[in-house]
Design a protein around this motif. Structure first.
Motif, short mmCIF file in Angstrom:
data_model
loop_
_atom_site.label_atom_id
_atom_site.label_comp_id
_atom_site.label_asym_id
_atom_site.label_seq_id
_atom_site.Cartn_x
_atom_site.Cartn_y
_atom_site.Cartn_z
N GLU A 1 0.90 -1.05 -0.03
CA GLU A 1 -0.23 0.02 0.02
C GLU A 1 0.81 1.25 0.08
O GLU A 1 0.51 2.18 -1.01
CB GLU A 1 -0.97 0.17 1.15
N PRO A 2 1.72 1.44 0.96
CA PRO A 2 2.53 2.75 0.89
C PRO A 2 3.57 2.74 -0.42
O PRO A 2 3.74 3.87 -0.85
CB PRO A 2 3.44 2.74 2.22
N LEU A 3 3.86 1.94 -1.14
CA LEU A 3 4.59 1.83 -2.24
C LEU A 3 3.80 2.13 -3.58
O LEU A 3 4.32 2.94 -4.13
CB LEU A 3 5.20 0.48 -2.53
N GLU A 4 2.33 1.88 -3.44
CA GLU A 4 1.51 2.31 -4.37
C GLU A 4 1.32 3.84 -4.47
O GLU A 4 1.36 4.41 -5.39
CB GLU A 4 0.02 1.54 -4.31
N ILE A 5 1.36 4.22 -3.21
CA ILE A 5 1.09 5.65 -2.91
C ILE A 5 2.16 6.50 -3.28
O ILE A 5 2.14 7.36 -4.16
CB ILE A 5 0.71 5.92 -1.64
N ALA A 6 3.60 5.75 -3.08
CA ALA A 6 4.79 6.54 -3.57
C ALA A 6 5.01 6.49 -4.96
O ALA A 6 5.64 7.33 -5.61
CB ALA A 6 5.85 6.20 -2.83
N ASP A 7 4.37 5.52 -5.61
CA ASP A 7 4.74 5.20 -7.09
C ASP A 7 3.63 5.94 -7.99
O ASP A 7 3.55 5.76 -9.15
CB ASP A 7 4.41 3.86 -7.18
N ALA A 8 2.63 6.64 -7.44
CA ALA A 8 1.45 7.17 -8.05
C ALA A 8 1.91 7.81 -9.28
O ALA A 8 1.16 7.96 -10.31
CB ALA A 8 0.73 8.18 -7.24
N GLY A 9 2.98 8.69 -9.39
CA GLY A 9 3.62 9.34 -10.51
C GLY A 9 4.08 8.42 -11.56
O GLY A 9 4.16 8.98 -12.75
N HIS A 10 4.08 7.09 -11.60
CA HIS A 10 4.68 6.40 -12.55
C HIS A 10 3.76 5.48 -13.15
O HIS A 10 4.00 4.81 -13.99
CB HIS A 10 5.96 5.54 -12.03
N ALA A 11 2.61 5.51 -12.60
CA ALA A 11 1.68 4.61 -13.15
C ALA A 11 1.98 3.23 -13.49
O ALA A 11 1.52 2.48 -14.46
CB ALA A 11 1.03 5.15 -14.66
N HIS A 12 2.62 2.51 -12.45
CA HIS A 12 2.90 0.97 -12.45
C HIS A 12 1.66 0.27 -12.01
O HIS A 12 1.11 0.61 -11.19
CB HIS A 12 3.82 0.55 -11.61
N ASP A 13 1.30 -0.66 -12.72
CA ASP A 13 0.26 -1.71 -12.35
C ASP A 13 0.70 -2.59 -11.42
O ASP A 13 1.41 -3.74 -11.91
CB ASP A 13 -0.32 -2.16 -13.76
N ILE A 14 0.41 -2.70 -10.36
CA ILE A 14 1.03 -3.59 -9.31
C ILE A 14 -0.14 -4.67 -8.97
O ILE A 14 -1.01 -4.46 -8.40
CB ILE A 14 1.35 -3.12 -7.97
N LEU B 1 9.78 -1.83 -8.83
CA LEU B 1 9.39 -0.89 -9.27
C LEU B 1 10.38 0.31 -10.06
O LEU B 1 9.99 0.73 -11.15
CB LEU B 1 8.52 -0.04 -8.25
N LYS B 2 11.57 0.56 -9.60
CA LYS B 2 12.43 1.33 -9.92
C LYS B 2 12.87 0.99 -11.17
O LYS B 2 13.22 1.92 -12.01
CB LYS B 2 13.55 1.46 -8.86
N HIS B 3 13.07 -0.23 -11.47
CA HIS B 3 13.77 -0.75 -12.76
C HIS B 3 12.72 -1.01 -13.72
O HIS B 3 12.99 -2.02 -14.81
CB HIS B 3 14.57 -1.94 -12.61
N SER B 4 11.50 -0.57 -13.76
CA SER B 4 10.36 -0.90 -14.52
C SER B 4 9.84 0.33 -15.22
O SER B 4 9.85 1.45 -14.75
CB SER B 4 8.95 -1.61 -14.10
N ALA B 5 9.69 0.59 -16.60
CA ALA B 5 9.52 1.67 -17.18
C ALA B 5 7.88 1.99 -16.82
O ALA B 5 7.21 1.32 -16.45
CB ALA B 5 9.42 1.39 -18.65
N ASP B 6 7.94 3.23 -16.74
CA ASP B 6 6.46 4.08 -16.39
C ASP B 6 5.12 3.02 -17.20
O ASP B 6 5.23 3.07 -18.45
CB ASP B 6 6.23 5.23 -16.69
N GLY B 7 4.13 2.77 -16.49
CA GLY B 7 2.98 2.43 -17.07
C GLY B 7 3.24 0.81 -17.11
O GLY B 7 2.20 0.11 -17.83
N THR B 8 4.34 0.13 -16.86
CA THR B 8 4.39 -1.29 -16.92
C THR B 8 3.84 -2.17 -15.71
O THR B 8 3.67 -1.52 -14.72
CB THR B 8 6.05 -1.66 -17.14
N THR B 9 3.86 -3.54 -15.85
CA THR B 9 3.35 -4.13 -14.75
C THR B 9 4.38 -4.78 -13.92
O THR B 9 5.37 -5.27 -14.49
CB THR B 9 2.05 -5.33 -15.37
#
Length: 333
Positions: free
Chosen positions: A183-196, A225-233
């Motif tokens: 949950e906190p990782l999703e909040i911190a990742d909001a600007g990168h649009a990763h699908d967790i 998350l850090k090594h995944s391109a924005d918008g990826t899963t």
């Protein structure tokens, strides 16, 4: 062998001199001198590695860990074994000293970067060059968070070096634990649009130190998350092991792969993965090593496995903490 050879030579020489008619007052002292000379020559060769070790130890006490005992390969007796053991010790000390130097250099670099950025931003605000806007204050806050994270990592590193840690073991639902961690990782990742995506079955109970395990999964998932391109899963899937005594969790970031030759190096301290297109770089290079340490404290492991979908970190942990692992103090509430 030295005593036997010296005695045999002395006996043969004394017998021969007496046989040819030499006086005992002459032959015996002469035999004694020859025997002592032979013993001295042989003993000098035997103690040569000891003298080299003495000189090498003196050099090592002054900080030179490159010295070696050259006579170690010339003998297979106890002295030769001691010399080879001394060389192995010297190599370990040299390696440890190099790691210490590398760590100091890396820590200095990691600390200097956010400190320099903070100093520049604060000086600009103090001089009136930039305004204390919300964006500038957020930037300062980001740098302080980076410093805080680095200090926390270094504290964990010191615990690893000491080889000891305290675990507070309790039972918890694994699915709820993963939800709370993500949950906190999703909040911190909001600007990168990763699908967790999470595929964690309900009803699995495990025992462990939740704080240490949260460190483990936070570092692994944040690394994905850090090594995944924005918008990826990024996929988090878990299942019970074949013996039903373990929980196997796979964290997969789609599209990226880790070369086979780099899969063991990435768990070393201060080793940073290369950022791909559209991914973040930076970091302390300590997250994965601390994650592996936390897994080992629980008797588990982390490896990178082959997966056509992408980089796949497989975490295997025992469901029940049955033993006290080396250097770990287990406390149960």
């Amino acid at each position: 062998m030295l005593i036997t050879i010296s005695t045999a030579i002395a006996f043969v020489m004394a017998w021969f001199l007496l046989k040819v008619g030499w006086s005992g007052w002459i032959s015996m002292p002469l035999t004694l001198i020859v025997a002592l000379g032979i013993t001295y020559v042989f003993s000098r060769g035997l103690t040569s590695p000891l003298r080299q070790m003495r000189d090498a130890a003196t050099a090592m006490s002054g900080g030179d860990y490159t010295v070696r005992v050259q006579a170690a390969t010339l003998s297979h007796d106890e002295v030769g074994q001691l010399a080879r053991s001394f060389n192995e010790m010297a190599e370990e000390l040299q390696h440890a000293d190099q790691m210490r130097l590398d760590m100091v250099a890396n820590v200095s670099h990691e600390l200097r970067t956010p400190v320099s950025a903070l100093q520049a931003m604060v000086e600009n605000m103090a001089d009136g060059v930039t305004e204390p806007t919300e964006a500038n204050l957020d930037s300062i806050l980001d740098q302080t968070h980076r410093l805080s994270d680095l200090i926390a990592f270094l504290l964990d590193l010191s615990r690893m070096e000491a080889g000891a840690a305290s675990l507070e073991i309790d039972a918890f639902d694994f699915a709820d634990f993963i939800d709370e961690t993500v949950e906190p990782l999703e909040i911190a990742d909001a600007g990168h649009a990763h699908d967790i995506r999470m595929d964690v079955p309900e009803g699995i109970t495990m025992e462990g130190d939740q704080d240490r395990l949260r460190q483990l999964f936070t570092n692994i998932i944040a690394n994905a998350l850090k090594h995944s391109a924005d918008g990826t899963t990024v996929l988090i899937e878990a299942h019970e092991g074949e013996d039903e005594g373990t929980i196997v969790t796979n964290v997969v970031n789609y599209g990226s792969q880790i070369p086979q030759e780099a899969r063991s190096d990435i768990f070393r301290r201060f080793v940073k993965g290369k950022a791909g297109p559209g991914t973040e770089s930076g970091g302390t290079g300590l997250g994965l090593s601390i994650a592996r340490w936390a897994a080992q404290l629980h008797g588990g492991s982390i490896v990178v496995v082959d997966d056509p979908r992408g980089a796949d970190f497989e975490i295997t942990l025992p469901k029940y903490h049955m033993a006290q692992y080396q250097g770990t103090t287990v406390q149960r509430p």
